[in-house]
Enzyme design. Structure first.
Site, PDB file in Angstrom:
ATOM      1  CG  HIS A  74      -1.907  -1.079   1.247  1.00 42.90           C
ATOM      2  ND1 HIS A  74      -2.972  -1.083   2.104  1.00 42.90           N
ATOM      3  CD2 HIS A  74      -2.035  -2.216   0.507  1.00 42.90           C
ATOM      4  CE1 HIS A  74      -3.716  -2.152   1.901  1.00 42.90           C
ATOM      5  NE2 HIS A  74      -3.152  -2.861   0.937  1.00 42.90           N
TER       6      HIS A  74
ATOM      7  CD  GLU B 285      -1.713   4.534   3.256  1.00 38.01           C
ATOM      8  OE1 GLU B 285      -2.831   5.057   3.392  1.00 38.01           O
ATOM      9  OE2 GLU B 285      -1.524   3.540   2.509  1.00 38.01           O
TER      10      GLU B 285
ATOM     11  CB  CYS C 269      -6.057  -0.371   5.121  1.00 39.16           C
ATOM     12  SG  CYS C 269      -4.383  -1.059   5.154  1.00 39.16           S
TER      13      CYS C 269
ATOM     14  CB  CYS D 249      -1.560   1.614   6.174  1.00 38.36           C
ATOM     15  SG  CYS D 249      -1.248   0.773   4.608  1.00 38.36           S
TER      16      CYS D 249
END
Length: 152
Positions: A53, A55, A83, A86
């Site tokens: 992701h 992040e 999420c 993260c």
């Protein structure tokens, strides 16, 4: 435009650009001492790594650049609400501040969000869709040895 809005704008621009190359609509910018340290987009599509992701990619790069897993003096700007993975990684890295542009609920409307996962993780383990059960082996856990080494 405030500085925060500028950094959020960069994260959203990364997300929009990532969509044009086949990626997910997520971008992240990490700032330290008023300077952009890292800009990253979600690379799940390119790497087949479900943890890539925006992040997470940004956290990994910032840690590499700084030579430290302590990012407590950094600020995360994300195009979407981080999420659970993260969010937890940001906490583990020591972040004290973060900002996001679009909610998980809004992303969910387009099939891109994690609002459902947030809700599921609030349920007892036996009520979650992914089964996770504890099997405790005989013997001591490694935690005491870890603490003893850390405290030495």
């Amino acid at each position: 435009m405030t500085t925060h809005e500028s950094y959020i704008g960069e994260a959203v621009a990364l997300a929009a650009e990532n969509v044009t190359t086949g990626g997910a609509p997520y971008g992240a910018v990490i700032v330290r001492d008023g300077t952009v340290l890292v800009r990253a987009a979600n690379t799940v599509h390119a790497t087949n790594d479900p943890s890539a992701h925006a992040e997470m990619v940004a956290l990994r790069e910032a840690s590499r650049i700084l030579g430290s897993r302590d990012l407590s003096d950094c600020v995360m700007y994300a195009s979407g609400r981080p999420c659970p993975m993260c969010h937890a990684a940001m906490r583990l890295a020591g972040f004290k501040r973060g900002y996001f542009a679009f909610s998980a609920e809004e992303a969910e409307q387009y099939g891109a969000g994690s609002a459902t996962i947030y809700a599921e993780l609030c349920q007892p383990l036996d009520a979650q869709p992914m089964r996770l059960d504890q099997i405790r082996p005989a013997g001591d856990s490694p935690y005491a040895a870890w603490r003893a080494r850390r405290d030495a």
